[in-house]
Design an enzyme around this catalytic site. Structure first.
Site, mmCIF file in Angstrom:
data_model
loop_
_atom_site.group_PDB
_atom_site.id
_atom_site.type_symbol
_atom_site.label_atom_id
_atom_site.label_comp_id
_atom_site.label_asym_id
_atom_site.label_seq_id
_atom_site.Cartn_x
_atom_site.Cartn_y
_atom_site.Cartn_z
ATOM 1 N N ARG A 87 3.965 -7.650 47.260
ATOM 2 C CA ARG A 87 4.590 -8.629 46.373
ATOM 3 C C ARG A 87 3.492 -9.342 45.587
ATOM 4 O O ARG A 87 2.552 -9.870 46.171
ATOM 5 C CB ARG A 87 5.389 -9.660 47.175
ATOM 6 C CG ARG A 87 6.584 -9.072 47.896
ATOM 7 C CD ARG A 87 7.374 -10.135 48.605
ATOM 8 N NE ARG A 87 6.653 -10.696 49.752
ATOM 9 C CZ ARG A 87 7.206 -11.504 50.649
ATOM 10 N NH1 ARG A 87 8.473 -11.882 50.516
ATOM 11 N NH2 ARG A 87 6.507 -11.964 51.664
ATOM 12 N N ASP A 109 2.722 -12.525 42.990
ATOM 13 C CA ASP A 109 3.315 -13.822 42.686
ATOM 14 C C ASP A 109 3.673 -13.933 41.213
ATOM 15 O O ASP A 109 3.307 -13.081 40.392
ATOM 16 C CB ASP A 109 2.336 -14.940 43.054
ATOM 17 C CG ASP A 109 2.088 -15.043 44.552
ATOM 18 O OD1 ASP A 109 2.980 -14.628 45.324
ATOM 19 O OD2 ASP A 109 1.015 -15.529 44.940
ATOM 20 N N TYR A 145 -7.716 -5.766 44.329
ATOM 21 C CA TYR A 145 -7.400 -6.769 43.319
ATOM 22 C C TYR A 145 -8.656 -7.133 42.532
ATOM 23 O O TYR A 145 -9.771 -7.119 43.077
ATOM 24 C CB TYR A 145 -6.867 -8.057 43.962
ATOM 25 C CG TYR A 145 -5.435 -8.001 44.428
ATOM 26 C CD1 TYR A 145 -4.391 -8.426 43.603
ATOM 27 C CD2 TYR A 145 -5.119 -7.552 45.705
ATOM 28 C CE1 TYR A 145 -3.080 -8.403 44.038
ATOM 29 C CE2 TYR A 145 -3.802 -7.522 46.147
ATOM 30 C CZ TYR A 145 -2.790 -7.952 45.309
ATOM 31 O OH TYR A 145 -1.488 -7.912 45.739
ATOM 32 N N ARG A 181 -5.928 -15.512 45.760
ATOM 33 C CA ARG A 181 -6.070 -16.725 44.966
ATOM 34 C C ARG A 181 -6.682 -17.859 45.779
ATOM 35 O O ARG A 181 -7.460 -18.669 45.249
ATOM 36 C CB ARG A 181 -4.714 -17.130 44.400
ATOM 37 C CG ARG A 181 -4.184 -16.143 43.355
ATOM 38 C CD ARG A 181 -2.724 -16.398 43.048
ATOM 39 N NE ARG A 181 -2.528 -17.741 42.539
ATOM 40 C CZ ARG A 181 -1.338 -18.334 42.489
ATOM 41 N NH1 ARG A 181 -0.246 -17.693 42.913
ATOM 42 N NH2 ARG A 181 -1.234 -19.559 42.009
#
Length: 250
Positions: free
Chosen positions: A50, A52, A110, A196
């Site tokens: 998932r 964000d 990422y 993050r």
């Protein structure tokens, strides 16, 4: 019944994340509706993870089942005609019947982008910082991640996962050009908001507000309240997901 992996990319600016949301548009919902129209049958998509709200993907993988064999190239072409311009399908591949986009992934990668100078062209895709950063010190702190597997301190609170353990494979800041740096992090799995939160805390190191030893202390505390503020989502990209070759049907 046959199972397929679908490789897609999307600009997450206009979406409330990957997963279907009750009060906002999502990538999963948009893609599921398009597939259902083309295949003339309801399609349930299961994603590899998932992202964000506002987060982008250069590669997201999902799987779905269909009652018969598909012409994957033809379906891909039709989907790209129907989907909005901020979502693209790269390819569809048949996989083994029990292949799972989430649980069979062996790694995810990422990238997070930081800009140190204002630009009108990449403002949607980078975090503009208006203070000097010591990226060498930030890399020292990032290397500490390899010493641990429990990343509770970088996990969103009150999630329903059974473990906060992750195996970090890559974690490094690199310079793209004079005014832009990007952080690459790869792991077997990620917790919600983990990247993050790590970036936000590494920036505290880069600003001189946190030492490398302090960064280590935060990991060992296993407490989200000890870590820094999460970095903005618009500069985060899911860029790669790896699977065993044995999953794919020739």
């Amino acid at each position: 019944m046959a199972r397929y992996f679908i490789d897609i990319a999307y600009d997450g600016t206009n979406y409330h994340g990957w997963q279907v949301q009750p009060n906002g548009s999502s990538v999963q919902e948009t893609l599921s509706k398009a597939l259902s129209v083309i295949l003339r049958s309801p399609v349930l998509l299961t994603g590899a993870g998932r992202t964000d709200a506002g987060v982008h993907a250069r590669l997201m993988v999902a799987h779905f089942d269909f009652e018969c064999l598909l012409d994957c190239a033809a379906v891909t072409m039709k989907l790209n005609r129907l989907l909005p311009p901020d979502i693209v399908v790269y390819r569809i591949r048949q996989v083994t019947d029990n292949a799972h986009a989430r649980f069979d992934a062996v790694y995810r990668t990422y990238n997070y982008h930081i800009s140190t100078r204002k630009s009108p062209f990449d403002r949607q895709y980078t975090w503009l910082v208006n203070f000097p950063l010591d990226f060498h010190r930030m890399n020292e702190a990032a290397s500490v991640l390899f010493d641990y597997i429990d990343f509770t301190s970088f996990s969103k609170l009150h999630t329903d996962v059974k473990t906060n353990n992750c195996q970090i494979m890559q974690a490094r800041w690199m310079q793209a050009h004079e005014f832009e740096w990007f952080f690459t992090i790869q792991a077997d799995r990620f917790l919600r908001n983990m990247v993050r939160a790590i970036v936000g805390t590494l920036v505290e190191v880069g600003r001189g507000k946190l030492t490398v030893d302090g960064f280590r202390d935060i990991i060992e505390a296993k407490d989200r309240c000890c870590a820094g503020t999460s970095a903005p989502g618009n500069a985060l990209f899911l860029v790669d997901i790896g699977y065993p070759d044995t999953l794919f049907v020739d």
